[in-house]
Scaffold this active site. Structure first.
Site, mmCIF file in Angstrom:
data_model
loop_
_atom_site.group_PDB
_atom_site.id
_atom_site.type_symbol
_atom_site.label_atom_id
_atom_site.label_comp_id
_atom_site.label_asym_id
_atom_site.label_seq_id
_atom_site.Cartn_x
_atom_site.Cartn_y
_atom_site.Cartn_z
ATOM 1 N N ASP A 39 0.850 -1.190 0.000
ATOM 2 C CA ASP A 39 0.000 0.000 0.000
ATOM 3 C C ASP A 39 0.889 1.245 0.000
ATOM 4 O OD1 ASP A 39 -3.218 0.497 0.956
ATOM 5 O OD2 ASP A 39 -1.824 2.204 1.117
ATOM 6 N N ILE A 40 0.475 2.255 -0.749
ATOM 7 C CA ILE A 40 1.263 3.491 -0.860
ATOM 8 C C ILE A 40 1.243 4.291 0.442
ATOM 9 C CG2 ILE A 40 -0.538 5.081 -1.684
ATOM 10 C CD1 ILE A 40 1.482 5.904 -3.910
ATOM 11 N N ASN A 97 -12.917 -3.521 2.383
ATOM 12 C CA ASN A 97 -13.915 -2.464 2.480
ATOM 13 C C ASN A 97 -14.842 -2.565 1.271
ATOM 14 O OD1 ASN A 97 -12.767 -1.248 4.804
ATOM 15 N ND2 ASN A 97 -11.189 -0.302 3.529
ATOM 16 N N GLU A 105 -12.554 3.103 -1.243
ATOM 17 C CA GLU A 105 -12.209 4.265 -2.064
ATOM 18 C C GLU A 105 -11.769 3.895 -3.469
ATOM 19 O OE1 GLU A 105 -9.709 6.974 0.104
ATOM 20 O OE2 GLU A 105 -11.500 7.635 1.202
ATOM 21 N N VAL A 106 -11.172 2.719 -3.633
ATOM 22 C CA VAL A 106 -10.732 2.300 -4.970
ATOM 23 C C VAL A 106 -11.722 1.250 -5.490
ATOM 24 C CG1 VAL A 106 -8.901 1.208 -6.311
ATOM 25 C CG2 VAL A 106 -8.318 2.778 -4.453
ATOM 26 N N HIS A 110 -10.219 -5.350 -3.615
ATOM 27 C CA HIS A 110 -8.914 -5.588 -3.006
ATOM 28 C C HIS A 110 -9.088 -6.003 -1.566
ATOM 29 C CE1 HIS A 110 -10.000 -1.329 -2.584
ATOM 30 N NE2 HIS A 110 -9.393 -1.362 -1.400
ATOM 31 N N HIS A 112 -7.011 -5.923 2.062
ATOM 32 C CA HIS A 112 -5.873 -5.382 2.800
ATOM 33 C C HIS A 112 -5.330 -6.492 3.688
ATOM 34 C CE1 HIS A 112 -6.829 -0.980 2.183
ATOM 35 N NE2 HIS A 112 -8.034 -1.490 1.960
HETATM 36 P P1 5GP Z 1 -9.897 1.226 0.287
HETATM 37 O O1 5GP Z 1 -10.233 2.383 1.172
HETATM 38 O O2 5GP Z 1 -10.477 1.399 -1.096
HETATM 39 O O3 5GP Z 1 -10.209 -0.093 0.904
HETATM 40 O O4 5GP Z 1 -8.308 1.235 0.170
HETATM 41 C C1 5GP Z 1 -7.591 1.718 -0.935
HETATM 42 C C2 5GP Z 1 -6.124 1.648 -0.589
HETATM 43 O O5 5GP Z 1 -5.379 1.868 -1.772
HETATM 44 C C3 5GP Z 1 -5.657 2.685 0.439
HETATM 45 O O6 5GP Z 1 -5.094 2.028 1.565
HETATM 46 C C4 5GP Z 1 -4.638 3.506 -0.332
HETATM 47 O O7 5GP Z 1 -3.534 3.928 0.458
HETATM 48 C C5 5GP Z 1 -4.222 2.582 -1.449
HETATM 49 N N1 5GP Z 1 -3.786 3.255 -2.655
HETATM 50 C C6 5GP Z 1 -4.427 4.263 -3.293
HETATM 51 N N2 5GP Z 1 -3.744 4.632 -4.388
HETATM 52 C C7 5GP Z 1 -2.644 3.832 -4.442
HETATM 53 C C8 5GP Z 1 -1.548 3.748 -5.360
HETATM 54 O O8 5GP Z 1 -1.445 4.472 -6.353
HETATM 55 N N3 5GP Z 1 -0.616 2.797 -5.100
HETATM 56 C C9 5GP Z 1 -0.694 1.964 -4.018
HETATM 57 N N4 5GP Z 1 0.296 1.075 -3.850
HETATM 58 N N5 5GP Z 1 -1.715 2.025 -3.129
HETATM 59 C C10 5GP Z 1 -2.672 2.953 -3.343
#
Ligand code: 5GP
Length: 125
Positions: A39-40, A97, A105-106, A110, A112
């Site tokens: 994760d970034i 999520n 958010e994405v 996915h 985690h």
């Molecule tokens: P969500 O809230 O959708 O479950 O988590 C999305 C995750 O994607 C977040 O933890 C965020 O830090 C990670 N993320 C967003 N953009 C990028 C990216 O460009 N590269 C990587 N490696 N992780 C990302």
């Protein structure tokens, strides 16, 4: 900004760009069906994102429309990744999520994988 997990797949999402190699990532694991990368914005010493290579928006989409082969590959990959990271003995947490209440958010499914320290209670009270 949380997404609406009932929307069709958006090919412009960041994980689609990572899968197309348009955006770099630090790869942890890859096979025909799965990609895993750091994760970034890590929230734990180990914070790995595991994604299917197929176009699935959420757990709901993946679990209802992915093939048995993709689902088996995904579940097995998560286990391999955790074992190879040395997280079985100390323990780890898996989190998916989904949609607005889940804080997704994405809009590409996915999981985690968190580890490397005590992770505290499952949810904030
Ligand atoms: P969500 O809230 O959708 O479950 O988590 C999305 C995750 O994607 C977040 O933890 C965020 O830090 C990670 N993320 C967003 N953009 C990028 C990216 O460009 N590269 C990587 N490696 N992780 C990302």
């Amino acid at each position: 900004m949380p997404i609406d997990a009932t929307r069709p797949y958006d090919d412009d999402n960041i994980f689609a760009k990572i899968l197309r190699r348009e955006v770099p990532c630090r790869t942890v694991f890859e096979d025909d069906h799965v990609l895993a990368f750091h994760d970034i914005n890590p929230l734990a010493p180990n914070h790995i994102l595991v994604i299917p290579k197929g176009r699935y928006v959420s757990w709901d989409d993946f679990s209802s429309t992915a093939s048995d082969e993709e689902i088996a590959a995904f579940v097995r990959a998560v286990g391999v990744i955790a074992r190879e990271a040395g997280l079985v003995e100390p323990g780890y947490r898996l989190l998916a999520n989904v949609g607005a209440d889940g804080g997704q958010e994405v809009p590409h499914f996915h999981l985690h994988l968190f580890g490397g320290r005590g992770l505290g209670p499952m949810l904030a009270r």
